[in-house]
Design a protein around this motif. Structure first.
Motif, PDB file in Angstrom:
ATOM      1  N   GLU A   1      79.527  48.910  83.707  1.00  0.00           N
ATOM      2  CA  GLU A   1      79.544  50.327  84.072  1.00  0.00           C
ATOM      3  C   GLU A   1      78.506  51.147  83.315  1.00  0.00           C
ATOM      4  O   GLU A   1      78.215  52.280  83.702  1.00  0.00           O
ATOM      5  CB  GLU A   1      80.940  50.915  83.816  1.00  0.00           C
ATOM      6  N   GLU A   2      77.955  50.595  82.263  1.00  0.00           N
ATOM      7  CA  GLU A   2      76.978  51.319  81.461  1.00  0.00           C
ATOM      8  C   GLU A   2      75.607  51.326  82.134  1.00  0.00           C
ATOM      9  O   GLU A   2      75.327  50.538  83.044  1.00  0.00           O
ATOM     10  CB  GLU A   2      76.864  50.676  80.076  1.00  0.00           C
ATOM     11  N   ALA A   3      74.745  52.201  81.660  1.00  0.00           N
ATOM     12  CA  ALA A   3      73.338  52.189  82.069  1.00  0.00           C
ATOM     13  C   ALA A   3      72.568  51.293  81.099  1.00  0.00           C
ATOM     14  O   ALA A   3      72.967  51.098  79.953  1.00  0.00           O
ATOM     15  CB  ALA A   3      72.776  53.607  82.040  1.00  0.00           C
ATOM     16  N   GLY A   4      71.450  50.736  81.573  1.00  0.00           N
ATOM     17  CA  GLY A   4      70.623  49.932  80.684  1.00  0.00           C
ATOM     18  C   GLY A   4      70.176  48.644  81.322  1.00  0.00           C
ATOM     19  O   GLY A   4      70.348  48.419  82.530  1.00  0.00           O
ATOM     20  N   GLY A   5      69.606  47.769  80.500  1.00  0.00           N
ATOM     21  CA  GLY A   5      69.100  46.498  80.981  1.00  0.00           C
ATOM     22  C   GLY A   5      70.219  45.524  81.286  1.00  0.00           C
ATOM     23  O   GLY A   5      71.410  45.810  81.090  1.00  0.00           O
ATOM     24  N   ASP A   6      69.820  44.356  81.768  1.00  0.00           N
ATOM     25  CA  ASP A   6      70.792  43.329  82.165  1.00  0.00           C
ATOM     26  C   ASP A   6      71.707  42.936  81.012  1.00  0.00           C
ATOM     27  O   ASP A   6      71.324  42.977  79.842  1.00  0.00           O
ATOM     28  CB  ASP A   6      70.064  42.066  82.631  1.00  0.00           C
ATOM     29  N   VAL A   7      72.921  42.536  81.376  1.00  0.00           N
ATOM     30  CA  VAL A   7      73.821  41.858  80.445  1.00  0.00           C
ATOM     31  C   VAL A   7      73.559  40.365  80.657  1.00  0.00           C
ATOM     32  O   VAL A   7      73.915  39.801  81.689  1.00  0.00           O
ATOM     33  CB  VAL A   7      75.289  42.208  80.723  1.00  0.00           C
ATOM     34  N   LEU A   8      72.919  39.734  79.704  1.00  0.00           N
ATOM     35  CA  LEU A   8      72.394  38.377  79.873  1.00  0.00           C
ATOM     36  C   LEU A   8      73.279  37.346  79.191  1.00  0.00           C
ATOM     37  O   LEU A   8      73.536  37.442  77.984  1.00  0.00           O
ATOM     38  CB  LEU A   8      70.977  38.302  79.300  1.00  0.00           C
ATOM     39  N   VAL A   9      73.707  36.362  79.967  1.00  0.00           N
ATOM     40  CA  VAL A   9      74.496  35.245  79.446  1.00  0.00           C
ATOM     41  C   VAL A   9      73.595  34.020  79.362  1.00  0.00           C
ATOM     42  O   VAL A   9      73.132  33.518  80.397  1.00  0.00           O
ATOM     43  CB  VAL A   9      75.715  34.935  80.343  1.00  0.00           C
TER      44      VAL A   9
ATOM     45  N   GLY B   1      69.419  44.114  78.216  1.00  0.00           N
ATOM     46  CA  GLY B   1      69.807  45.165  77.289  1.00  0.00           C
ATOM     47  C   GLY B   1      70.881  44.700  76.327  1.00  0.00           C
ATOM     48  O   GLY B   1      71.075  45.290  75.263  1.00  0.00           O
ATOM     49  N   THR B   2      71.583  43.616  76.704  1.00  0.00           N
ATOM     50  CA  THR B   2      72.656  43.054  75.885  1.00  0.00           C
ATOM     51  C   THR B   2      72.722  41.557  76.123  1.00  0.00           C
ATOM     52  O   THR B   2      72.555  41.103  77.256  1.00  0.00           O
ATOM     53  CB  THR B   2      74.025  43.681  76.249  1.00  0.00           C
ATOM     54  N   LEU B   3      72.975  40.793  75.055  1.00  0.00           N
ATOM     55  CA  LEU B   3      73.273  39.372  75.186  1.00  0.00           C
ATOM     56  C   LEU B   3      74.786  39.191  75.158  1.00  0.00           C
ATOM     57  O   LEU B   3      75.469  39.742  74.288  1.00  0.00           O
ATOM     58  CB  LEU B   3      72.649  38.575  74.051  1.00  0.00           C
ATOM     59  N   LEU B   4      75.310  38.425  76.101  1.00  0.00           N
ATOM     60  CA  LEU B   4      76.737  38.111  76.183  1.00  0.00           C
ATOM     61  C   LEU B   4      76.875  36.606  76.013  1.00  0.00           C
ATOM     62  O   LEU B   4      76.346  35.838  76.826  1.00  0.00           O
ATOM     63  CB  LEU B   4      77.296  38.567  77.528  1.00  0.00           C
ATOM     64  N   LEU B   5      77.572  36.161  74.960  1.00  0.00           N
ATOM     65  CA  LEU B   5      77.561  34.759  74.580  1.00  0.00           C
ATOM     66  C   LEU B   5      78.954  34.255  74.230  1.00  0.00           C
ATOM     67  O   LEU B   5      79.818  35.018  73.817  1.00  0.00           O
ATOM     68  CB  LEU B   5      76.655  34.557  73.355  1.00  0.00           C
TER      69      LEU B   5
ATOM     70  N   ASN C   1      65.907  38.015  70.498  1.00  0.00           N
ATOM     71  CA  ASN C   1      67.269  37.526  70.226  1.00  0.00           C
ATOM     72  C   ASN C   1      67.894  38.271  69.052  1.00  0.00           C
ATOM     73  O   ASN C   1      69.095  38.573  69.058  1.00  0.00           O
ATOM     74  CB  ASN C   1      67.243  36.027  69.923  1.00  0.00           C
ATOM     75  N   ALA C   2      67.088  38.564  68.045  1.00  0.00           N
ATOM     76  CA  ALA C   2      67.599  39.261  66.868  1.00  0.00           C
ATOM     77  C   ALA C   2      67.905  40.722  67.165  1.00  0.00           C
ATOM     78  O   ALA C   2      68.921  41.267  66.723  1.00  0.00           O
ATOM     79  CB  ALA C   2      66.598  39.153  65.727  1.00  0.00           C
ATOM     80  N   GLU C   3      67.025  41.385  67.912  1.00  0.00           N
ATOM     81  CA  GLU C   3      67.121  42.827  68.102  1.00  0.00           C
ATOM     82  C   GLU C   3      68.153  43.246  69.132  1.00  0.00           C
ATOM     83  O   GLU C   3      68.770  44.312  68.999  1.00  0.00           O
ATOM     84  CB  GLU C   3      65.756  43.391  68.496  1.00  0.00           C
ATOM     85  N   LEU C   4      68.358  42.447  70.158  1.00  0.00           N
ATOM     86  CA  LEU C   4      69.275  42.849  71.220  1.00  0.00           C
ATOM     87  C   LEU C   4      70.718  42.923  70.715  1.00  0.00           C
ATOM     88  O   LEU C   4      71.149  42.072  69.933  1.00  0.00           O
ATOM     89  CB  LEU C   4      69.211  41.846  72.382  1.00  0.00           C
ATOM     90  N   PRO C   5      71.485  43.899  71.184  1.00  0.00           N
ATOM     91  CA  PRO C   5      72.919  43.884  70.902  1.00  0.00           C
ATOM     92  C   PRO C   5      73.548  42.630  71.492  1.00  0.00           C
ATOM     93  O   PRO C   5      73.215  42.226  72.611  1.00  0.00           O
ATOM     94  CB  PRO C   5      73.436  45.143  71.609  1.00  0.00           C
ATOM     95  N   LYS C   6      74.443  42.021  70.713  1.00  0.00           N
ATOM     96  CA  LYS C   6      75.074  40.773  71.154  1.00  0.00           C
ATOM     97  C   LYS C   6      76.595  40.955  71.179  1.00  0.00           C
ATOM     98  O   LYS C   6      77.177  41.413  70.185  1.00  0.00           O
ATOM     99  CB  LYS C   6      74.684  39.637  70.203  1.00  0.00           C
ATOM    100  N   VAL C   7      77.203  40.582  72.298  1.00  0.00           N
ATOM    101  CA  VAL C   7      78.653  40.572  72.433  1.00  0.00           C
ATOM    102  C   VAL C   7      79.072  39.119  72.536  1.00  0.00           C
ATOM    103  O   VAL C   7      78.618  38.392  73.429  1.00  0.00           O
ATOM    104  CB  VAL C   7      79.115  41.360  73.677  1.00  0.00           C
ATOM    105  N   VAL C   8      79.917  38.668  71.614  1.00  0.00           N
ATOM    106  CA  VAL C   8      80.349  37.273  71.572  1.00  0.00           C
ATOM    107  C   VAL C   8      81.842  37.212  71.880  1.00  0.00           C
ATOM    108  O   VAL C   8      82.646  37.862  71.214  1.00  0.00           O
ATOM    109  CB  VAL C   8      80.081  36.634  70.197  1.00  0.00           C
ATOM    110  N   VAL C   9      82.186  36.442  72.903  1.00  0.00           N
ATOM    111  CA  VAL C   9      83.589  36.276  73.281  1.00  0.00           C
ATOM    112  C   VAL C   9      84.128  35.042  72.570  1.00  0.00           C
ATOM    113  O   VAL C   9      83.690  33.920  72.830  1.00  0.00           O
ATOM    114  CB  VAL C   9      83.746  36.145  74.802  1.00  0.00           C
TER     115      VAL C   9
END
Length: 208
Positions: free
Chosen positions: A131-139, A44-48, A90-98
């Motif tokens: 804590e959110e609902a949804g798909g995996d947070v994927l790294v 549900g989210t990409l974490l990169l 990759n384009a459509e998923l929300p992405k969180v970049v640290v």
């Protein structure tokens, strides 16, 4: 609750990149491509981290337009639709970049789906995602990032694709002194591939 999942390729001697960050000697065969798409479908989210993000945003938008620009597709045209779907997700998923260095100007065609989080805020941001609902947070990749999240108790599962390559030196998959106990959930191997997928969960019930 969401699951934070790390997915990465690793050499047989335990490196995720060679000297200078070189990943060209890692065996990124069809197993690697199929694993990436499988994980994207569950995400549900990409974490990169910044390095992985910069590499992805420089590569995948062009593949979305024309999969034949991918070297893997040039070698095997039958994987064109796999790469097209990977690029689209990759384009459509929300992405969180640290990152402390990435700026909105670096996000290019992914600007509308990218949120930049500074490193000092990373643990709180990832805990909030859990804590959110949804798909995996994927790294994907991003070993510096998940090497920090793992000992902080912010990684739930790891998919390690162990490939038949010996790099001898470079960036180790696990930093020295990272405390964690992993429980093996599954192993698998695609026909014709010499890479083996190891799927672990992080066992927080046991002391590190």
């Amino acid at each position: 609750m969401r699951t934070v999942v790390v997915s990465t390729i690793v050499s047989l001697d335990g490196f995720v990149a060679g000297p200078g960050g070189d990943i060209s000697r890692l065996p990124m065969d069809g197993s690697f491509d199929a694993l990436n798409l499988e994980r994207l479908r569950a995400a549900g989210t990409l974490l990169l981290g910044a390095t992985t993000y910069r590499g992805m945003v420089a590569y995948w938008p062009a593949v979305a337009e024309d999969p034949t620009v991918s070297p893997a597709v040039q070698l095997d045209p039958s994987v064109a639709e796999l790469h097209r779907e990977t690029a689209r997700r990759n384009a459509e998923l929300p992405k969180v970049v640290v990152s402390d260095s990435l700026t909105p100007a670096d996000t290019g065609p992914w600007a509308q789906t990218t949120t930049i989080v500074r490193r000092a805020e990373a643990h709180a941001a990832v805990a909030a995602l859990q804590e959110e609902a949804g798909g995996d947070v994927l790294v994907f990749g991003s070993r510096t990032l998940w090497g920090d999240l793992l000992p902080a108790g912010l990684v739930d599962e790891l998919f390690l694709l162990v490939g038949p390559a010996l790099l001898g030196a470079g960036l180790r998959a696990f930093p020295d002194g990272v405390p964690a106990h992993l429980r093996l959930r599954d192993t698998s191997r695609r026909p014709g591939s010499d890479s083996v997928l190891l799927h672990y969960t992080v066992d927080r019930a046991r002391p590190s």
